[in-house]
Design a protein around this motif. Structure first.
Motif, short mmCIF file in Angstrom:
data_model
loop_
_atom_site.label_atom_id
_atom_site.label_comp_id
_atom_site.label_asym_id
_atom_site.label_seq_id
_atom_site.Cartn_x
_atom_site.Cartn_y
_atom_site.Cartn_z
N ILE A 134 -34.72 28.15 -7.21
CA ILE A 134 -33.89 29.02 -6.37
C ILE A 134 -33.02 28.14 -5.50
O ILE A 134 -33.51 27.29 -4.76
N VAL A 135 -31.71 28.32 -5.64
CA VAL A 135 -30.74 27.55 -4.85
C VAL A 135 -30.02 28.53 -3.93
O VAL A 135 -29.42 29.50 -4.38
N VAL A 136 -30.09 28.25 -2.64
CA VAL A 136 -29.37 29.04 -1.65
C VAL A 136 -28.15 28.21 -1.25
O VAL A 136 -28.28 27.11 -0.74
N ASP A 137 -26.98 28.75 -1.52
CA ASP A 137 -25.74 28.01 -1.26
C ASP A 137 -24.98 28.62 -0.09
O ASP A 137 -24.81 29.84 -0.03
N GLY A 138 -24.54 27.78 0.81
CA GLY A 138 -23.84 28.21 2.02
C GLY A 138 -22.34 28.37 1.87
O GLY A 138 -21.62 28.27 2.85
N GLY A 139 -21.85 28.59 0.65
CA GLY A 139 -20.41 28.78 0.43
C GLY A 139 -19.70 27.54 -0.05
O GLY A 139 -18.54 27.28 0.30
N SER A 140 -20.37 26.76 -0.89
CA SER A 140 -19.79 25.50 -1.39
C SER A 140 -18.46 25.72 -2.08
O SER A 140 -18.22 26.75 -2.72
#
Length: 140
Positions: free
Chosen positions: A38-44
């Protein structure tokens, strides 16, 4: 088949580091062991989102802005379905055998709630690598 291992991370514009970390997780879980990443991305904006969407073993949580590491990891942990969950920074590298060694320990010691991986930054310096680029982890 229920999941045995969930690996949760949070990231933002660190695609190369994330790819290295995920490769080390994949390499540390034997074929046939059910897992999820699970990868949570902050808006890359560096291609991280597109790369994650192409990976069949990654569940991507797209956040539109940086909300802080605690909230980002929390969002990933809420989704984790594995019997055991790895909480990993996006810039670590898990050494071969470490994940299954931690799993075996936890499975044999049911009263133990957590296993930690050793941060080996001193070893990284011996190899001429910067801390953030190479922080191998082993179960101790």
């Amino acid at each position: 088949m229920s999941l045995l291992i969930s690996a949760v991370t949070a990231t933002y514009n660190r695609l190369r580091l994330l790819q290295n970390m995920i490769a080390s997780v994949r390499g540390g879980i034997p074929v046939g062991i059910p897992y999820e990443i699970i990868v949570v991305d902050g808006g890359s904006t560096d291609g991280t989102i597109a790369w994650c969407e192409e990976q069949t073993d990654i569940r991507l949580v797209k956040q539109t802005s940086l909300v802080g590491a605690i909230k980002a990891f929390g969002a990933g942990l809420e989704l984790a379905q594995g019997k055991y969950t790895l909480i990993l920074n996006d810039d670590v590298e898990i050494l071969p055998g470490s994940i299954m060694r931690a799993y075996a320990y936890l499975d044999e010691h049911l009263s133990c709630g957590v296993a930690a991986f050793v941060d080996d930054r001193k070893q990284a310096h011996k190899h001429g690598k910067a801390d953030v680029d190479y922080m191998p982890a082993t179960s101790g």
